[in-house]
Design a protein around this motif. Sequence first.
Motif, PDB file in Angstrom:
ATOM      1  N   UNK A   1      -2.448  -4.469 -12.603  1.00  0.00           N
ATOM      2  CA  UNK A   1      -3.052  -5.073 -11.399  1.00  0.00           C
ATOM      3  C   UNK A   1      -3.996  -4.086 -10.719  1.00  0.00           C
ATOM      4  N   UNK A   2      -3.603  -2.824 -10.645  1.00  0.00           N
ATOM      5  CA  UNK A   2      -4.450  -1.800 -10.036  1.00  0.00           C
ATOM      6  C   UNK A   2      -5.766  -1.685 -10.804  1.00  0.00           C
ATOM      7  N   UNK A   3      -5.697  -1.734 -12.132  1.00  0.00           N
ATOM      8  CA  UNK A   3      -6.921  -1.669 -12.944  1.00  0.00           C
ATOM      9  C   UNK A   3      -7.810  -2.882 -12.707  1.00  0.00           C
ATOM     10  N   UNK A   4      -7.206  -4.049 -12.515  1.00  0.00           N
ATOM     11  CA  UNK A   4      -8.021  -5.249 -12.274  1.00  0.00           C
ATOM     12  C   UNK A   4      -8.610  -5.256 -10.861  1.00  0.00           C
ATOM     13  N   UNK A   5      -7.878  -4.685  -9.894  1.00  0.00           N
ATOM     14  CA  UNK A   5      -8.375  -4.640  -8.522  1.00  0.00           C
ATOM     15  C   UNK A   5      -9.473  -3.604  -8.343  1.00  0.00           C
ATOM     16  N   UNK A   6      -9.411  -2.517  -9.105  1.00  0.00           N
ATOM     17  CA  UNK A   6     -10.375  -1.426  -8.947  1.00  0.00           C
ATOM     18  C   UNK A   6     -10.851  -0.933 -10.309  1.00  0.00           C
ATOM     19  N   UNK A   7     -11.712  -1.702 -10.981  1.00  0.00           N
ATOM     20  CA  UNK A   7     -12.186  -1.277 -12.302  1.00  0.00           C
ATOM     21  C   UNK A   7     -13.002   0.011 -12.245  1.00  0.00           C
ATOM     22  N   UNK A   8     -13.532   0.352 -11.078  1.00  0.00           N
ATOM     23  CA  UNK A   8     -14.320   1.578 -10.955  1.00  0.00           C
ATOM     24  C   UNK A   8     -13.469   2.831 -11.128  1.00  0.00           C
ATOM     25  N   UNK A   9     -12.159   2.703 -11.043  1.00  0.00           N
ATOM     26  CA  UNK A   9     -11.280   3.844 -11.250  1.00  0.00           C
ATOM     27  C   UNK A   9     -11.187   4.219 -12.727  1.00  0.00           C
ATOM     28  N   UNK A  10     -11.662   3.358 -13.598  1.00  0.00           N
ATOM     29  CA  UNK A  10     -11.631   3.654 -15.031  1.00  0.00           C
ATOM     30  C   UNK A  10     -12.483   4.873 -15.358  1.00  0.00           C
ATOM     31  N   UNK A  11     -13.433   5.204 -14.495  1.00  0.00           N
ATOM     32  CA  UNK A  11     -14.299   6.360 -14.730  1.00  0.00           C
ATOM     33  C   UNK A  11     -13.522   7.670 -14.641  1.00  0.00           C
ATOM     34  N   UNK A  12     -12.329   7.628 -14.070  1.00  0.00           N
ATOM     35  CA  UNK A  12     -11.537   8.844 -13.929  1.00  0.00           C
ATOM     36  C   UNK A  12     -10.952   9.319 -15.254  1.00  0.00           C
ATOM     37  N   UNK A  13     -10.752   8.413 -16.188  1.00  0.00           N
ATOM     38  CA  UNK A  13     -10.158   8.788 -17.470  1.00  0.00           C
ATOM     39  C   UNK A  13     -10.946   8.180 -18.601  1.00  0.00           C
ATOM     40  N   UNK A  14     -10.732   8.648 -19.827  1.00  0.00           N
ATOM     41  CA  UNK A  14     -11.474   8.097 -20.955  1.00  0.00           C
ATOM     42  C   UNK A  14     -11.045   6.667 -21.243  1.00  0.00           C
ATOM     43  N   UNK A  15     -12.004   5.842 -21.556  1.00  0.00           N
ATOM     44  CA  UNK A  15     -11.711   4.456 -21.888  1.00  0.00           C
ATOM     45  C   UNK A  15     -11.142   4.387 -23.296  1.00  0.00           C
ATOM     46  N   UNK A  16     -10.303   3.401 -23.515  1.00  0.00           N
ATOM     47  CA  UNK A  16      -9.692   3.251 -24.823  1.00  0.00           C
ATOM     48  C   UNK A  16     -10.758   2.949 -25.872  1.00  0.00           C
ATOM     49  N   UNK A  17     -11.762   2.171 -25.475  1.00  0.00           N
ATOM     50  CA  UNK A  17     -12.816   1.807 -26.419  1.00  0.00           C
ATOM     51  C   UNK A  17     -13.644   3.020 -26.838  1.00  0.00           C
ATOM     52  N   UNK A  18     -13.714   4.032 -25.999  1.00  0.00           N
ATOM     53  CA  UNK A  18     -14.518   5.203 -26.309  1.00  0.00           C
ATOM     54  C   UNK A  18     -13.741   6.260 -27.069  1.00  0.00           C
ATOM     55  N   UNK A  19     -12.471   6.016 -27.322  1.00  0.00           N
ATOM     56  CA  UNK A  19     -11.661   7.002 -28.034  1.00  0.00           C
ATOM     57  C   UNK A  19     -12.159   7.113 -29.471  1.00  0.00           C
ATOM     58  N   UNK A  20     -12.116   8.307 -30.046  1.00  0.00           N
ATOM     59  CA  UNK A  20     -12.585   8.457 -31.418  1.00  0.00           C
ATOM     60  C   UNK A  20     -11.688   7.677 -32.374  1.00  0.00           C
ATOM     61  N   UNK A  21     -12.251   7.153 -33.448  1.00  0.00           N
ATOM     62  CA  UNK A  21     -11.425   6.403 -34.387  1.00  0.00           C
ATOM     63  C   UNK A  21     -10.418   7.329 -35.054  1.00  0.00           C
ATOM     64  N   UNK A  22      -9.281   6.784 -35.446  1.00  0.00           N
ATOM     65  CA  UNK A  22      -8.279   7.628 -36.078  1.00  0.00           C
ATOM     66  C   UNK A  22      -8.805   8.175 -37.406  1.00  0.00           C
TER      67      UNK A  22
END
Length: 184
Positions: A153-174
């Motif tokens: 819910x916190x992520x949906x209320x404040x998507x701008x907080x995603x900039x604080x940590x790496x996004x899952x989509x940007x993680x290097x492939x295994x």
Amino acid sequence: MDAESQDRFREFVESRSAALLRTAVLLCGGDRHAAEDQLQTALVKVAGRWSRVEDPEAYVRQVLYRQQISWWRLKWPRREVAVAEPPERADDGGESAAELRVVMRGALARLTPRQRSVLVLRYYEDLPEADVARILGCSVGTVRSTAHRSLARLRSLAPELAALGPAVAEAPPPRDISPVEVRP
């Protein structure tokens, strides 16, 4: 309370009140005035039991959490947080630390009281799930599920907080790891 106990209580208040106030502010959804009132009330309760309290900080925190739950049940209307000026943007075009605090405070204020309590206790206070469950009077499973739902819910209320940590989509492939033969 005798003079020695008064001195110890005074030392405790002077040394720990800033940390306790930060916790109370988070529990109150960013309302510093309500947090100050809540902390003062908690300290008055602790002062009355000072000679019987083994761990005063833990006791004050528990009083803060339980008191906050009681205040939530009163269903007071949420008040708007007024600031003198809006925070300025950072030069790099990103969000400044002040803006992120405002966003986080607003998002926390829009969570339910139980969600906010679990997040503050679990991640701000860095308490284990078992301790959070004991303080809130619920099971460890309830703490886990509430924390999971609260973060979503916190992520949906404040998507701008995603900039604080790496996004899952940007993680290097295994990396492709080929099996290795192990001989005895």
